[in-house]
Motif scaffolding. Sequence first.
Motif, PDB file in Angstrom:
ATOM      1  N   ALA A   1       0.819  -1.211   0.000  1.00 54.05           N
ATOM      2  CA  ALA A   1       0.000   0.000   0.000  1.00 54.05           C
ATOM      3  C   ALA A   1       0.852   1.261   0.000  1.00 54.05           C
TER       4      ALA A   1
ATOM      5  N   GLN B   1      -7.570   1.929  -0.620  1.00 54.90           N
ATOM      6  CA  GLN B   1      -7.474   0.477  -0.771  1.00 54.90           C
ATOM      7  C   GLN B   1      -8.698  -0.135  -1.445  1.00 54.90           C
TER       8      GLN B   1
ATOM      9  N   TYR C   1      -9.848   1.073  -4.193  1.00 55.26           N
ATOM     10  CA  TYR C   1      -9.362   1.061  -5.579  1.00 55.26           C
ATOM     11  C   TYR C   1      -8.420  -0.118  -5.790  1.00 55.26           C
ATOM     12  N   ALA C   2      -7.514  -0.334  -4.830  1.00 51.64           N
ATOM     13  CA  ALA C   2      -6.564  -1.441  -4.959  1.00 51.64           C
ATOM     14  C   ALA C   2      -7.289  -2.783  -4.975  1.00 51.64           C
TER      15      ALA C   2
ATOM     16  N   LYS D   1      -6.549   2.165 -10.490  1.00 47.77           N
ATOM     17  CA  LYS D   1      -5.590   3.168 -10.045  1.00 47.77           C
ATOM     18  C   LYS D   1      -6.311   4.222  -9.218  1.00 47.77           C
TER      19      LYS D   1
ATOM     20  N   LEU E   1      -3.170  -9.389  -4.393  1.00 48.28           N
ATOM     21  CA  LEU E   1      -3.138  -8.003  -3.922  1.00 48.28           C
ATOM     22  C   LEU E   1      -4.470  -7.556  -3.322  1.00 48.28           C
TER      23      LEU E   1
ATOM     24  N   ALA F   1      -5.301  -5.622   0.238  1.00 45.88           N
ATOM     25  CA  ALA F   1      -6.120  -4.408   0.295  1.00 45.88           C
ATOM     26  C   ALA F   1      -7.251  -4.577   1.295  1.00 45.88           C
TER      27      ALA F   1
END
Length: 489
Positions: A35, A133, A135-136, A141, A341, A345
């Motif tokens: 992050a 997070q 978005y992650a 992006k 990922l 997040a």
Amino acid sequence: MITVLSKFPHLRQDFLASVVVFLVAVPLCVGVAVASGVPAELGLVTGIVGGLVTGLMRGSSLQVSGPAAGLTVIVFEAVSEFGVGTLGVIVLIAGLLQLAMGFFRIGRWFRAISVSVVEGMLCGIGLVIIAGQIYAAAGLKAPETGVGKITGLPRAFADAFGSTEALTSLAIGAGTIAVIVLWRRLPERVQSVPGALAAVVLATAAALGLGLPVATVEVEGLLGVVQPPGAEAFGELASPAIWGTIIAFALIASAESLFSAAAVDRLHDGPRTEYDKEMVAQGTGNTVCGLLGALPMTAVIVRSSANVNAGAKTKASRVLHGVWLLLFAAALPFALALIPLPALAGILVHAGWKLIPFRQVAALWREHRGEAAILVVTAVAIVVVNMFEGVLIGLALAVAKTAWEASHVRLEVVDKGMGPIRAHLAGNATFLRLPKILDTLESLPQDRPVELDLSGLHHLDHACRTALESWAERHSATGIEPVKLTTAA
């Protein structure tokens, strides 16, 4: 064996506690690093230093240090602005500042920082972490600013629902959060495995078993990511902009560590924290992290409370947790490459949610609305402006509120219709109350003698004294008799 146990009577408890803390630390170290925009291994490096270096030092015997979600936002901003290569210099100088504060015995003064400002800081950080997070978790992006992250969420969800891959990624993140939340409802024996670790393992198994198209952690190897800062990175110190980031690192990391120490002290009956020595320990750890080009560290309440609850008795537990992190990073780096990922997040979204002090805000609003306002303004300022300036705004508000409350003054005017008018001032007369005092005095009749009694004042600042003397001169020039001033003996 008997000899070892006699020398270290708490070895069994500390060993078991170290394993629990290690299992809690792994997903958090990796998640905070990702992050923050740096290689995942750097989070483990900081965790290792927190165990093997800071863990050996005096200060707080049971709290555990490592990369913290509370610094994620400011680290990401620093990496974006100055680059990963300069991060080591920033952390190094911040660590040296912490050492200086510890040696000059400034550590204890961090306890004087308004709790509302600290809670507001954590709340603002939590909001930015959650928004970023999300978005992650969707594989999108994130906007660069805190406001952009929050206002852009409706568009992000709309984009995610239009993409199968984004929906899959978002589902893994949401599933991770659900596992962490629901894990606490399982039997205690099952809960011996930390919920965050279980969530990551389940998310990884689901991604591999179902062949889901989600991004995973990029692995560079422990030795590959350790990059001591070079001459070019030190050259960045000539830029004034970098110093604001350095000071922010040092102050925020110190405040979070010492507030964590105070919280940990309430969880156990062992030795109390020596705040200045804890500051030295944190500074030493951050200095080493800076030399290795790693993330900054703070004491982390999640790992620390896990350490205490697992039965730790001495600092051996946190040192051993550093050993286990080192062995994991050296022997099993390939395991990192399997972690999705969006699962990391999800862990950070949950961590950000826990940073938002819902109960404290409600309690403050009922009892101390001024403190609640400071908390909210600090949080909003961090989201709208940035971390450092947001905290400064909160501190300025806290100081202004304290000064206003400390300057209580009472002005009583006694006019019996005949003879002089008597005005009595009592309390603390400061420039903050000066306009009201002068308004009252200037409204007194010009054709009557006035006696101004200041003997009841506990404090009279220079601005007030000068203004009152000037008023007395003006009134004496137009009145029938000079103003009579009575001061304390």
